[in-house]
Design a protein around this motif. Structure first.
Motif, PDB file in Angstrom:
ATOM      1  N   VAL A  44       0.866  -1.169   0.000  1.00  8.88           N
ATOM      2  CA  VAL A  44       0.000   0.000   0.000  1.00  8.88           C
ATOM      3  C   VAL A  44       0.906   1.223   0.000  1.00  8.88           C
ATOM      4  O   VAL A  44       1.832   1.317   0.798  1.00  8.88           O
ATOM      5  N   CYS A  45       0.630   2.163  -0.923  1.00  5.51           N
ATOM      6  CA  CYS A  45       1.553   3.300  -1.065  1.00  5.51           C
ATOM      7  C   CYS A  45       1.326   4.405  -0.036  1.00  5.51           C
ATOM      8  O   CYS A  45       2.200   5.209   0.199  1.00  5.51           O
ATOM      9  N   GLY A  46       0.144   4.417   0.540  1.00  6.42           N
ATOM     10  CA  GLY A  46      -0.103   5.410   1.583  1.00  6.42           C
ATOM     11  C   GLY A  46      -0.977   6.581   1.167  1.00  6.42           C
ATOM     12  O   GLY A  46      -1.509   7.287   2.024  1.00  6.42           O
ATOM     13  N   LYS A  49      -6.366   8.330  -1.429  1.00  8.69           N
ATOM     14  CA  LYS A  49      -7.338   8.159  -2.509  1.00  8.69           C
ATOM     15  C   LYS A  49      -6.925   7.121  -3.539  1.00  8.69           C
ATOM     16  O   LYS A  49      -7.632   6.881  -4.515  1.00  8.69           O
ATOM     17  N   CYS A  50      -5.765   6.528  -3.364  1.00  5.49           N
ATOM     18  CA  CYS A  50      -5.260   5.555  -4.344  1.00  5.49           C
ATOM     19  C   CYS A  50      -6.086   4.267  -4.304  1.00  5.49           C
ATOM     20  O   CYS A  50      -6.618   3.893  -3.251  1.00  5.49           O
ATOM     21  N   ARG A  51      -6.175   3.604  -5.436  1.00  6.22           N
ATOM     22  CA  ARG A  51      -6.945   2.359  -5.498  1.00  6.22           C
ATOM     23  C   ARG A  51      -6.382   1.284  -4.546  1.00  6.22           C
ATOM     24  O   ARG A  51      -7.088   0.385  -4.112  1.00  6.22           O
ATOM     25  N   CYS A  52      -5.094   1.419  -4.201  1.00  2.00           N
ATOM     26  CA  CYS A  52      -4.479   0.400  -3.341  1.00  2.00           C
ATOM     27  C   CYS A  52      -5.055   0.435  -1.928  1.00  2.00           C
ATOM     28  O   CYS A  52      -5.018  -0.556  -1.212  1.00  2.00           O
ATOM     29  N   ALA A  53      -5.593   1.607  -1.550  1.00  2.00           N
ATOM     30  CA  ALA A  53      -6.172   1.735  -0.216  1.00  2.00           C
ATOM     31  C   ALA A  53      -7.447   0.896  -0.078  1.00  2.00           C
ATOM     32  O   ALA A  53      -7.873   0.569   1.021  1.00  2.00           O
ATOM     33  N   GLY A  57      -3.768  -3.322  -3.432  1.00  2.07           N
ATOM     34  CA  GLY A  57      -2.344  -3.031  -3.278  1.00  2.07           C
ATOM     35  C   GLY A  57      -1.647  -2.967  -4.620  1.00  2.07           C
ATOM     36  O   GLY A  57      -2.197  -3.393  -5.628  1.00  2.07           O
ATOM     37  N   HIS A  58      -0.460  -2.412  -4.640  1.00  2.00           N
ATOM     38  CA  HIS A  58       0.343  -2.363  -5.868  1.00  2.00           C
ATOM     39  C   HIS A  58       1.229  -3.589  -5.891  1.00  2.00           C
ATOM     40  O   HIS A  58       1.798  -3.968  -4.876  1.00  2.00           O
ATOM     41  N   GLU A  59       1.353  -4.161  -7.059  1.00  2.00           N
ATOM     42  CA  GLU A  59       2.216  -5.339  -7.170  1.00  2.00           C
ATOM     43  C   GLU A  59       3.638  -4.910  -7.499  1.00  2.00           C
ATOM     44  O   GLU A  59       3.848  -4.124  -8.410  1.00  2.00           O
TER      45      GLU A  59
END
Ligand SMILES: [Zn+2]
Length: 114
Positions: A44-46, A49-53, A57-59
């Motif tokens: 999770v980038c932190g 508003k990111c989709r990872c939240a 998560g980002h791969e």
């Protein structure tokens, strides 16, 4: 008892052995070889508003290698992924060829024909 030479002339090798050796030589000459395994991690980038939240998560790809009993990990940037995958795959293929050759020599000792 005759003394055995460690060097084997190509003319005394079987077709199979010559094939394994040519393929291995080609890989050693021309391919990148990288020992390690690839691991996909999600993080999770932190940014709120990111989709990872929202779960996925980002791969990210990591290269995991054990060196001298220690396990080391290296992040593989996106634009390196394809190349690194190829180097790791080619290392496995080269190892496989070496193993095939080794089996032939195991048989030589076992059958005392060499
Ligand atoms: Zn994110």
């Amino acid at each position: 008892m005759s003394e055995r030479k460690a060097t084997i002339p190509r003319s005394r090798m079987t077709f199979r052995e010559r094939q394994f050796r040519s393929r291995l030589a080609q890989m050693i000459d021309q391919r990148g070889l990288l020992r390690g395994s690839l691991l996909v991690r999600r993080r999770v980038c932190g940014k709120p508003k990111c989709r990872c939240a929202r779960g996925q998560g980002h791969e990210s790809l990591y290269l995991v290698v054990s060196q001298g009993g220690r396990s080391r990990q290296l992040f593989v940037p996106k634009d390196w992924e394809e190349t690194v995958r190829r180097w790791v795959g080619d290392y496995h293929k080269a190892r496989g060829l070496l193993e095939e050759i080794s089996r032939l020599y195991w048989e030589k000792v076992r059958t005392r024909q060499g």
